[in-house]
Design an enzyme around this catalytic site. Structure first.
Site, PDB file in Angstrom:
ATOM      1  N   GLU A  81       0.799  -1.222   0.000  1.00  0.00           N
ATOM      2  CA  GLU A  81       0.000   0.000   0.000  1.00  0.00           C
ATOM      3  C   GLU A  81       0.836   1.278   0.000  1.00  0.00           C
ATOM      4  OE1 GLU A  81      -3.151   0.409  -0.320  1.00  0.00           O
ATOM      5  OE2 GLU A  81      -4.184  -1.407   0.306  1.00  0.00           O
ATOM      6  N   GLU A 112       7.738 -21.902   7.035  1.00  0.00           N
ATOM      7  CA  GLU A 112       8.108 -21.005   8.136  1.00  0.00           C
ATOM      8  C   GLU A 112       9.241 -21.564   8.983  1.00  0.00           C
ATOM      9  OE1 GLU A 112       5.392 -21.774  12.007  1.00  0.00           O
ATOM     10  OE2 GLU A 112       4.344 -20.760  10.363  1.00  0.00           O
TER      11      GLU A 112
END
Length: 298
Positions: A81, A112
């Site tokens: 953004e 992960e």
């Protein structure tokens, strides 16, 4: 191994699946609101993080968002953004996610645990960069490896975790602890923990944008309009700040190549080149540029 708080059972968990829908939703909403309370105690650290981010972009550094799973998605959403909201160039923002950024709905969980991948991913980092590493448990191997390697390469690290005493904080220049309560669905950190992470990330990057002069009276003046919606928004901002009608504002935007800040100065009577020079003198701060323009005359 001691389970993190995010894996504990919530008080509302017993019989949750037997309740009517509205009751379940009430528990979920209450848990989200409770998770947000964890953000309020971290405001000094969030402010310090925003300052680090602004300093990196004011110099030659980059912002590097890193994480795995749900935490990575919160981080990546913030990074993506920055261009549209504050005009941050895409090459100044890097996105590191365990297993790579998803291209479909599959997001493997085992990635992960790959600390080696985190170390390899960090090879692109350099001194002056700021890494924003996010992990709910505070001990995700991929995120820890990125943070540790980042510091070794001279980058600074902002660590965000939902656990007190998180291992991540051992490798963080700024540690943001968001001690959210147990999830209503145990271990589903996309819920309360994710909400707190998202709020903290939003606050950090917004304060960073303000420090960079990309916000003027609550308007995102760092915006460069590249679609109809943004052109309309930009014209409204230019008209409001320069106190001109929207036709003149739209014309100024065309002359400013869609960028709000030079368009404001153009609408105030500056030639395009002079507007850009003035913004360069004020390091992109529109308010300072307007004040200098007023002082020197149009």
């Amino acid at each position: 191994m001691t389970l993190p708080v995010t894996e504990h059972l919530h008080p509302a968990a017993t019989g949750l699946d037997t309740l009517p829908g509205p009751a379940v939703l009430g528990h979920l909403l209450a848990a989200q609101a409770s998770a947000l309370q964890a953000v309020s105690q971290a405001l000094p650290q969030i402010e310090a993080a925003a300052a680090l981010m602004a300093q990196a972009l004011q110099a030659d550094g980059r912002l590097v968002y890193a994480g795995a799973g749900s935490s990575a998605l919160m981080a990546v959403a913030d990074g993506l953004e920055l261009g549209g909201t504050f005009g941050i160039p895409a090459d100044r923002v890097l996105l590191l996610m365990a297993g790579g950024l998803p291209v479909d709905a599959r997001m493997p969980g085992d990635t992960e645990d790959d600390a080696d991948e985190g170390t390899r991913a960090a090879e692109i980092l350099r001194a002056g960069d700021v890494v924003i590493a996010v992990t709910a448990s505070g001990r995700t191997p991929y995120a820890l490896a990125v943070a540790e390697a980042a510091q070794a390469r001279g980058a600074q690290v902002i660590g965000i975790a939902n656990a007190v005493g998180a291992k991540l904080f051992d490798h963080a220049d700024v540690a943001i602890c968001l001690p959210t309560p147990p999830e209503v669905i145990a271990g589903s950190t996309r819920m309360g923990a994710g909400t707190a992470q998202k709020a903290a990330l939003n606050m950090m990057s917004t304060l960073m944008g303000i420090k960079l002069g990309q916000v003027h009276d609550g308007m995102m003046v760092g915006l460069v309009a590249d679609n109809d919606k943004l052109r309309a928004r930009a014209a409204t901002m230019v008209a409001r700040i320069a106190a001109v009608d929207e036709l003149l504002a739209a014309q100024a935007l065309v002359m400013g190549r869609g960028a709000v800040k030079p368009a404001v100065l153009i609408a105030l009577g500056k030639a395009p080149d002079a507007a850009l020079a003035l913004l360069s003198e004020t390091k992109g701060n529109l308010r300072a540029a307007i004040a200098r323009s007023d002082k020197n005359g149009s």
